[in-house]
Structure formats: structure tokens, C-alpha cells
Scaffold this motif. Structure first.
Motif, PDB file in Angstrom:
ATOM      1  N   ALA A  40      19.911  17.289  84.312  1.00 47.13           N
ATOM      2  CA  ALA A  40      19.368  17.412  82.955  1.00 47.13           C
ATOM      3  C   ALA A  40      20.001  16.324  82.096  1.00 47.13           C
ATOM      4  O   ALA A  40      21.190  16.014  82.247  1.00 47.13           O
ATOM      5  CB  ALA A  40      19.638  18.784  82.369  1.00 47.13           C
TER       6      ALA A  40
ATOM      7  N   PRO B 216      10.540  25.247  82.557  1.00 43.76           N
ATOM      8  CA  PRO B 216      11.647  25.606  81.660  1.00 43.76           C
ATOM      9  C   PRO B 216      11.575  27.043  81.150  1.00 43.76           C
ATOM     10  O   PRO B 216      12.595  27.596  80.721  1.00 43.76           O
ATOM     11  CB  PRO B 216      11.504  24.598  80.504  1.00 43.76           C
TER      12      PRO B 216
ATOM     13  N   LEU C  45      19.752  25.938  83.026  1.00 47.91           N
ATOM     14  CA  LEU C  45      20.097  25.234  81.797  1.00 47.91           C
ATOM     15  C   LEU C  45      21.303  25.866  81.122  1.00 47.91           C
ATOM     16  O   LEU C  45      22.109  25.163  80.503  1.00 47.91           O
ATOM     17  CB  LEU C  45      18.899  25.237  80.846  1.00 47.91           C
TER      18      LEU C  45
END
Length: 479
Positions: free
Chosen positions: A73, A95, A104
């Protein structure tokens, strides 16, 4: 902005285990890890763009460290944001999916703390170790480690590695840190190149370490440029210009006939009375002789009637002789006008008759145009957007294409109030008079004229045409 990482590889804080345990790769020494690092960098550089390079790097790291998943990322639009850039999985991560959210979260956990975080954590860190809650949730029954990507003292992204039951040992974490240190500048460069221009401006306005150093200089340059744009400078209206004779005379055919001879061509200088061209005069010569014969006949009849004292015949013969004499004078005048002569000293500016010899001409047809040797007028073609700035009496300068090194001053005398459309534009003809008596000039020379109309700021000079066009376009579009 995330806090700058204290170290990567040798820069990240490590436990004593990290400082002594070797990387469990085919070779035992630290130098043997270099081929693996070079393989990872080569995979990144082999990609045609950021997405392909990041995916290739993730796949290479997954093979080297035997991971089930590797994801990268990079920094997003806002400070602290992360956006998935690559993954070793064949399908793209969504996502909004729970697995991507957990991934994440683990990446943010490592980025916020500015160091590599693994689960299970090293036993030597104990309670003083970093928070690894997100790593534990991501790993589940397996193992996970997140390593920040750092370049120029800034965290620009995170790489996260996940595998099954076997935890990551210190050597493997050290290898991941070294790979992150090696590949982070390349990833950041590719990310910047992939941004649109407004994205680059937004990042500059956000102010990273490099822009904080250059921003004062850039602001000073912008302020200096704005000050320079506000400086008033002379405003001169430019327009195409053409030199013409102050007087132009058209030489026309005085009678119908055929062109027999041409003695001059455009550009030749002539003197007053010089024969320029001749029309065929055979018919006129016959007409003159016939009229002469008639005059002689009527004069003979008049004398015979006078000898016989025949007053009636005398009056008739005298009248016929006068009529014949008038027709003779007309024939002689027409014969004389068959030779076209110059009305004054000057130069031929139009009318090449050498290609039309023998062609018929009609009475009143223009054969040539003459202009005097001295005395010129200048005709400017001023665009309609600039005509309001001009008025009689203004001064300007002219540069002719034939004399680029000579500047000729002039004064505007008259503005023709009717616009002319030509070559897709509207312009007004402005008549000007040259100052002095410049030499080596000829009618028909063209150049560029500039008229002094006052002062304007540099910014106004650069934008007034576009601004006027926008105003007209807006007026056209509005109801």
C-alpha cells in the motif's frame, strides 16, 4: 503526516534476536541475501507501470519468504491515507471487503508506529514491544508482519506479509526490511509519475520535506513574477502595412482597338510623355486619309461654286467641308491616342501587357497603374479589436520586409470608418504618412507597423485578447 521511521534494515529498532539471528535463506551469511534483494528490485523495475511493478514485487517477496499473501500500500490523497497498490493474489482486492479492511488496518498500525511489527512478536520485546493488535487479527492462526516503506525520512507506504502457521523469524523480518528500504524510492517515484498534474500540485501544497525547502524560493519567484507582470510597459498596436504611392493614376485605353506594342513593365520608371504602349493604328490611319480626301473634295466644290457665283452650292460645300474637317480632327486625335503615354514621372506598379499583345481592348479599359517617384502613403490593416486604441496624430514605426534593419517613423493621418473582411478576419484601413524622405522605397513594399498607444501592464498585454474573446463568448452564450 506519519512520523518518520527511525530506521529501516539497520535503521529500524530491533531486538537482540534481530541483531544475531541469520536469515533462513539458502546461504547463512548476510551477503547471501543480496541476490534475493536484487531479484525483488528487478521484479519491481520490470513492470510497465506502478500497478504491474507492485504486483511483481509482491509475488517475488511471496516466493522468497514462502508467504501465502503479500500486499503493498502506498500513500494516498491525504496525509496518513493508504491505498492498495499491489498484491501477490491473482484477484484484485476490494477495499470494502473484510479481508482488505483487516489488511489496511495492519498496515496503518505499522505506519503509525513507524517500525516493522510482526505477529507473533519477538519474545525479547515483552511488554515494551509495539502494539500488534491489527497484526494479530490479520494473522489469525498464522503469522503476519508489516514493514513501512521509507524514503527520505518519510513513510511512503507499507508492505505486509502473511503466511500459515510458521512465524517470521528475525532474519526474515530483516530481509523484508532491507527489501523495503531498497524498493521504497522506486515505488515512490513510480507513484509520483502516475499522478496527474493536479495531484502533484496537491502534494506540493501539502508540504513534504523537499517542498518545505523549496517553497520559500518558489513563493519568492511567484511574487517577483507577479510584480513584473504589474509593471507598465509601452503598448504598441501591431498591424500589417503596405506602402503605396501618394497619387496613383490609372492609364486607360482611349479607344477600342488591338494591343500592338508594350514598352514598359511593372517596376519600370517612366518620364512624362513617354510612350507606354501602342494600339494597332491601321484602321485609324485609313479613316484619317478618308477624311482628308473628303475635306479636299468639299473644298474643291466650294471653290468651283465660288467661281460660278453659285451661293447655294458655296454654302452647302462649305458646311460639308467643315463637317469633314471635324471628322478629320477626330480621326487624328484617335490616331494620336493610340499611343498610351505617361501622365507624369513615376513608376509602373501594375499592368504587364507583354503577355496580352494582339488582344482586343475596349475604350476605358485600365491598361496600367502609375505612381509618382516621390511621395508615399502607408496603409495599415488594423484588427477590429485594436482599432479603438488608434486615432489620427499618433506616431509609430515601420519595418519593411525588404529593409529589416531600417525603422521608418510615420504619423497616422486618417482612419477609414468601414471595415474590410479578408483572410477570415475583419480589419480597418488606416492611412499614415512617412516622416522624412527615405530612399530606396518602391510602392507595393510590405512590412509590419507598430503604433504607440500608451502604456499597459505586462499581464494586460498578455491576456487582453483572450479576455475580450471570453467576454464576447459569454455574451453570446448567456440568454
Amino acid at each position: 503526516m506519519w512520523p518518520a521511521a527511525r530506521c529501516i534494515g539497520s535503521q529500524f529498532p530491533r531486538s537482540p534476536m534481530n541483531q544475531t539471528s541469520p536469515l533462513p535463506l539458502p546461504a547463512a551469511d548476510a551477503a547471501s541475501a543480496r541476490p534475493g534483494l536484487l531479484q525483488a528490485l528487478a521484479a519491481l523495475l520490470a513492470g510497465r507501470d506502478l500497478r504491474q511493478g507492485a504486483d511483481a514485487l509482491a509475488v517475488e517477496l511471496a516466493q522468497l519468504l514462502q508467504c501465502t499473501q503479500v500486499a503493498l500500500a502506498l500513500r494516498g490523497a491525504g496525509p496518513g491515507d493508504l491505498a492498495l497498490a499491489g498484491s501477490s493474489l491473482p484477484t484484485e482486492l476490494d477495499p470494502r471487503h473484510d479481508s482488505a479492511v483487516a489488511l489496511l488496518a495492519a498496515m496503518h498500525e505499522a505506519a503509525d508506529q513507524g517500525q516493522a511489527i510482526s505477529w507473533p512478536a519477538a519474545a525479547s520485546l515483552g511488554a515494551a514491544g509495539p502494539v500488534a493488535q491489527a497484526q494479530r487479527q490479520l494473522a489469525g492462526t498464522g503469522a503476519a508482519v508489516s514493514v513501512p516503506l521509507v524514503t527520505d525520512g518519510r513513510i511512503v507506504g507499507v508492505v505486509t506479509l502473511v503466511r500459515g502457521e510458521r512465524p517470521f523469524d528475525a532474519a526474515e523480518i530483516r530481509f523484508a526490511e532491507d527489501a523495503a528500504l531498497l524498493c521504497a524510492p522506486v515505488l515512490e517515484l513510480q507513484r509520483r509519475l502516475a499522478l496527474p498534474w493536479h495531484g502533484r500540485m496537491r502534494e506540493w501544497a501539502r508540504g513534504d520535506k523537499g517542498s518545505r525547502k523549496t517553497r520559500p524560493l518558489l513563493f519568492a519567484g511567484v511574487a517577483l513574477a507577479a510584480a513584473l507582470l504589474a509593471v507598465p510597459v509601452p503598448w504598441r498596436v501591431s498591424a500589417p502595412a503596405k506602402l503605396e504611392g501618394s497619387v496613383q493614376r490609372a492609364v486607360v485605353a482611349a479607344t477600342d482597338g488591338f494591343l500592338q506594342q508594350s514598352n514598359v513593365r511593372p517596376g519600370d520608371r517612366v518620364r512624362e510623355g513617354q510612350v507606354l504602349a501602342e494600339l494597332a493604328s491601321q484602321d485609324l490611319e485609313l479613316e484619317r486619309r478618308r477624311r482628308e480626301s473628303e475635306v479636299q473634295h468639299h473644298e474643291t466644290s466650294y471653290r468651283a461654286a465660288q467661281a460660278r457665283y453659285d451661293r447655294t452650292l458655296m454654302v452647302a460645300s462649305q458646311a460639308k467641308a467643315a463637317e469633314a474637317s471635324a471628322m478629320l480632327s477626330l480621326a487624328e486625335a484617335q490616331l494620336q491616342r493610340a499611343k498610351v503615354t505617361a501622365p507624369f514621372d513615376g513608376i509602373v506598379i501594375k499592368g504587364d501587357l507583354t503577355q496580352t499583345l494582339g488582344a482586343p481592348v475596349q475604350r476605358g479599359e485600365v491598361l496600367m497603374v502609375l505612381a509618382p517617384d516621390e511621395g508615399y502613403r502607408l496603409m495599415l490593416e488594423v484588427d477590429e479589436t485594436d482599432i479603438r486604441a488608434l486615432s489620427p496624430g499618433q506616431r509609430g514605426d515601420l519595418v519593411l520586409s525588404a529593409q529589416p534593419g531600417t525603422v521608418l517613423p510615420f504619423i497616422i493621418r486618417r482612419i477609414v470608418p468601414v471595415a474590410t473582411a479578408a483572410d477570415g478576419r475583419n480589419f480597418f484601413e488606416v492611412e499614415a504618412q512617412l516622416q522624412g524622405k527615405p530612399a530606396a522605397l518602391r510602392p507595393g513594399l510590405s512590412g509590419v507597423a507598430k503604433v504607440e498607444t500608451g502604456t499597459r501592464s505586462i499581464a494586460s498585454l498578455l491576456t487582453y485578447r483572450a479576455w475580450n474573446w471570453l467576454r464576447v463568448a459569454w455574451w453570446r452564450l448567456t440568454p
